[in-house]
Motif scaffolding. Sequence first.
Motif, PDB file in Angstrom:
ATOM      1  N   LYS A  21       0.701  -1.218   0.286  1.00  0.00           N
ATOM      2  CA  LYS A  21       0.360   0.052   0.429  1.00  0.00           C
ATOM      3  C   LYS A  21       0.676   0.778  -0.215  1.00  0.00           C
ATOM      4  N   VAL A  22       0.127   2.453  -0.556  1.00  0.00           N
ATOM      5  CA  VAL A  22       1.245   3.400  -0.590  1.00  0.00           C
ATOM      6  C   VAL A  22       1.461   3.918   0.769  1.00  0.00           C
ATOM      7  N   GLY A  55      -2.065   1.398  -4.270  1.00  0.00           N
ATOM      8  CA  GLY A  55      -1.102   0.464  -3.946  1.00  0.00           C
ATOM      9  C   GLY A  55      -0.419   0.029  -5.590  1.00  0.00           C
TER      10      GLY A  55
END
Length: 230
Positions: A21-22, A55
Amino acid sequence: MELNNRQKKILEVINSSGTVKVAELSRTLYFSEMTIRRDLQMMEKEGLLKRVHGGAMMNESEFQYPIWYRMEINKEQKKALALQAAKYLHDGQVIFLNSSSTLAYLLPYLQQYKHLQVITNSVHLLFQLSKMHIPCFLTGGRYNEIEGSLSGRQAETFLRSINPDIAFLSCEGLSSDGTVTDGNADIAEIDKIAVERAKTAVLLMDRSKMNTLYTYTVCHTDRLTEVILL
């Protein structure tokens, strides 16, 4: 292209966990989410990953990574495979090399022999061979930017007109019953023709690809002179 340390770390995380995930990358790497998103966008364009909502995820296969990046994956193992394959080389051969990154590590051994001719569908290998002043023929055909290779009808027609002394190749999978396969139809067809036309055919493969079966069949190991596994 050259990855910076942050981008290399992103790849390490994705390749170990499959997805990321970012927000998680932002927290662990201490960079803004905007910076991470820019990295993911650029790396997707280079074929290093696939972006998903929030993400990114790894490519399904090592062979979906660009050739320049695949050169760095399991480098020492690929060097060891090439060293074992070099025993098949001798003066005056006509040699086919497919677009596998592993075969790039075989090229330095070619310099020890005289009057070789190399046939390949790999533009990447052509550039390396040109630096060594080894005569090389490209198959022609449709260019695949990720693979750095040529395939399609024109390449297949060219290969059917020649008779290499030896073909070196690597593929995506080797099933439990000895079937050599690839997930790309065009690449599989190129390799199939090369094996059919060559007097000797040698497969180089790391053991992580054993007991896997992809969509397109290249050949059965009965057709190969040797399978070199490490």
